[in-house]
Design a protein around this motif. Structure first.
Motif, PDB file in Angstrom:
ATOM      1  N   GLU A 133      37.136 -31.478 -10.637  1.00 37.05           N
ATOM      2  CA  GLU A 133      37.318 -32.609 -11.546  1.00 37.05           C
ATOM      3  C   GLU A 133      37.698 -32.160 -12.954  1.00 37.05           C
ATOM      4  O   GLU A 133      38.168 -32.964 -13.752  1.00 37.05           O
ATOM      5  CB  GLU A 133      36.062 -33.468 -11.595  1.00 37.05           C
ATOM      6  N   THR A 134      37.520 -30.896 -13.273  1.00 39.46           N
ATOM      7  CA  THR A 134      37.927 -30.419 -14.595  1.00 39.46           C
ATOM      8  C   THR A 134      39.435 -30.485 -14.766  1.00 39.46           C
ATOM      9  O   THR A 134      39.937 -30.420 -15.877  1.00 39.46           O
ATOM     10  CB  THR A 134      37.453 -28.965 -14.839  1.00 39.46           C
ATOM     11  N   ARG A 135      40.153 -30.617 -13.659  1.00 32.06           N
ATOM     12  CA  ARG A 135      41.617 -30.716 -13.708  1.00 32.06           C
ATOM     13  C   ARG A 135      42.103 -32.099 -14.135  1.00 32.06           C
ATOM     14  O   ARG A 135      43.272 -32.299 -14.410  1.00 32.06           O
ATOM     15  CB  ARG A 135      42.212 -30.413 -12.337  1.00 32.06           C
ATOM     16  N   ILE A 136      41.211 -33.073 -14.160  1.00 35.25           N
ATOM     17  CA  ILE A 136      41.603 -34.457 -14.413  1.00 35.25           C
ATOM     18  C   ILE A 136      41.915 -34.667 -15.892  1.00 35.25           C
ATOM     19  O   ILE A 136      41.178 -34.220 -16.761  1.00 35.25           O
ATOM     20  CB  ILE A 136      40.475 -35.428 -13.969  1.00 35.25           C
ATOM     21  N   GLU A 137      43.004 -35.365 -16.123  1.00 41.61           N
ATOM     22  CA  GLU A 137      43.393 -35.794 -17.471  1.00 41.61           C
ATOM     23  C   GLU A 137      43.106 -37.289 -17.581  1.00 41.61           C
ATOM     24  O   GLU A 137      43.118 -38.003 -16.584  1.00 41.61           O
ATOM     25  CB  GLU A 137      44.883 -35.529 -17.702  1.00 41.61           C
ATOM     26  N   SER A 138      42.880 -37.760 -18.782  1.00 36.58           N
ATOM     27  CA  SER A 138      42.520 -39.176 -18.975  1.00 36.58           C
ATOM     28  C   SER A 138      43.597 -40.141 -18.480  1.00 36.58           C
ATOM     29  O   SER A 138      43.286 -41.260 -18.096  1.00 36.58           O
ATOM     30  CB  SER A 138      42.212 -39.445 -20.448  1.00 36.58           C
ATOM     31  N   ASP A 139      44.843 -39.710 -18.466  1.00 37.19           N
ATOM     32  CA  ASP A 139      45.910 -40.610 -18.028  1.00 37.19           C
ATOM     33  C   ASP A 139      46.314 -40.401 -16.568  1.00 37.19           C
ATOM     34  O   ASP A 139      47.295 -40.965 -16.103  1.00 37.19           O
ATOM     35  CB  ASP A 139      47.132 -40.477 -18.939  1.00 37.19           C
ATOM     36  N   ASP A 140      45.542 -39.594 -15.829  1.00 41.56           N
ATOM     37  CA  ASP A 140      45.836 -39.381 -14.409  1.00 41.56           C
ATOM     38  C   ASP A 140      45.617 -40.669 -13.620  1.00 41.56           C
ATOM     39  O   ASP A 140      44.743 -41.480 -13.953  1.00 41.56           O
ATOM     40  CB  ASP A 140      44.948 -38.276 -13.812  1.00 41.56           C
ATOM     41  N   HIS A 141      46.398 -40.814 -12.576  1.00 45.17           N
ATOM     42  CA  HIS A 141      46.304 -41.987 -11.710  1.00 45.17           C
ATOM     43  C   HIS A 141      44.910 -42.036 -11.072  1.00 45.17           C
ATOM     44  O   HIS A 141      44.310 -41.009 -10.770  1.00 45.17           O
ATOM     45  CB  HIS A 141      47.387 -41.900 -10.623  1.00 45.17           C
ATOM     46  N   LEU A 142      44.401 -43.240 -10.874  1.00 46.54           N
ATOM     47  CA  LEU A 142      43.081 -43.435 -10.271  1.00 46.54           C
ATOM     48  C   LEU A 142      42.974 -42.730  -8.920  1.00 46.54           C
ATOM     49  O   LEU A 142      41.956 -42.104  -8.614  1.00 46.54           O
ATOM     50  CB  LEU A 142      42.774 -44.927 -10.124  1.00 46.54           C
ATOM     51  N   ALA A 143      44.026 -42.806  -8.105  1.00 42.79           N
ATOM     52  CA  ALA A 143      43.991 -42.169  -6.783  1.00 42.79           C
ATOM     53  C   ALA A 143      43.762 -40.665  -6.910  1.00 42.79           C
ATOM     54  O   ALA A 143      43.013 -40.073  -6.122  1.00 42.79           O
ATOM     55  CB  ALA A 143      45.287 -42.444  -6.015  1.00 42.79           C
ATOM     56  N   LEU A 144      44.386 -40.041  -7.896  1.00 37.85           N
ATOM     57  CA  LEU A 144      44.187 -38.610  -8.117  1.00 37.85           C
ATOM     58  C   LEU A 144      42.749 -38.327  -8.546  1.00 37.85           C
ATOM     59  O   LEU A 144      42.123 -37.371  -8.059  1.00 37.85           O
ATOM     60  CB  LEU A 144      45.174 -38.099  -9.175  1.00 37.85           C
ATOM     61  N   ARG A 145      42.202 -39.151  -9.413  1.00 40.38           N
ATOM     62  CA  ARG A 145      40.816 -38.957  -9.865  1.00 40.38           C
ATOM     63  C   ARG A 145      39.851 -39.114  -8.697  1.00 40.38           C
ATOM     64  O   ARG A 145      38.911 -38.336  -8.550  1.00 40.38           O
ATOM     65  CB  ARG A 145      40.496 -39.937 -10.993  1.00 40.38           C
ATOM     66  N   VAL A 146      40.104 -40.110  -7.839  1.00 43.59           N
ATOM     67  CA  VAL A 146      39.243 -40.314  -6.664  1.00 43.59           C
ATOM     68  C   VAL A 146      39.340 -39.113  -5.721  1.00 43.59           C
ATOM     69  O   VAL A 146      38.333 -38.609  -5.229  1.00 43.59           O
ATOM     70  CB  VAL A 146      39.601 -41.623  -5.929  1.00 43.59           C
TER      71      VAL A 146
END
Length: 164
Positions: free
Chosen positions: A4-17
């Motif tokens: 999850e450290t790879r997640i950026e605030s503007d990443d798509h919800l599907a990617l975050r999930v």
């Protein structure tokens, strides 16, 4: 946080999930490995191998074990040799095909696995207890829906590759 450290605030919800799900799976697998090693002195690979044989009291061929565990035949042979030398499994040649071996849990192996599996189950139940039954049911249902969706998407991708 792991993946999850790879997640950026503007990443798509599907990617975050997806990354959250992968992080949870990795964390659970690491905890299961550690728990089995510390509490039972057994690796996850051995536990999974014994679990497959426990589910099939009639035994399995070594190639079937390999398919169930999604590992190479060499890995299965190594585990079989170790577990057989410890008296936990027995191996016999198929009467119809001398190249095929059937593997079964011995009574000692069955007793050992039942003990470890009961402890493992209690530990997993405890690990999820903070969510409560209703939330666990909801999560189970949602993950089932995700699996169905992934199967459909994968099938569509496979069909496209065949058409090309």
């Amino acid at each position: 946080m792991g993946l999850e450290t790879r997640i950026e605030s503007d990443d798509h919800l599907a990617l975050r999930v997806c990354l959250r799900l992968l992080s949870c799976a990795t964390q659970m697998e690491n905890e299961v490995r550690k728990h089995l090693r510390i509490r039972s002195g057994i690796s996850l690979a051995r536990f999974d191998y014994l679990a497959q044989l426990h589910r099939h009291p009639e035994g399995l061929t070594m190639s079937a074990i390999s398919r169930c565990l999604m590992v190479t035949g060499g890995n299965v042979t190594g585990l079989t040799n170790e577990l057989e030398s410890e008296g936990l499994v027995s191996r016999s040649v198929d009467s119809n095909d001398r190249r095929t071996y059937h593997v079964r849990l011995t009574p000692k192996g069955r007793r050992m696995f039942k003990k470890i599996a009961a402890e493992h189950e209690a530990w997993v139940v405890d690990m999820f207890s903070g969510l409560g039954d209703a939330r666990q049911e909801q999560l189970h249902r949602l993950l089932g829906e995700l699996r169905q969706q992934l199967s459909i998407a994968t099938q569509s991708d496979d069909e496209e590759k065949i058409e090309r």
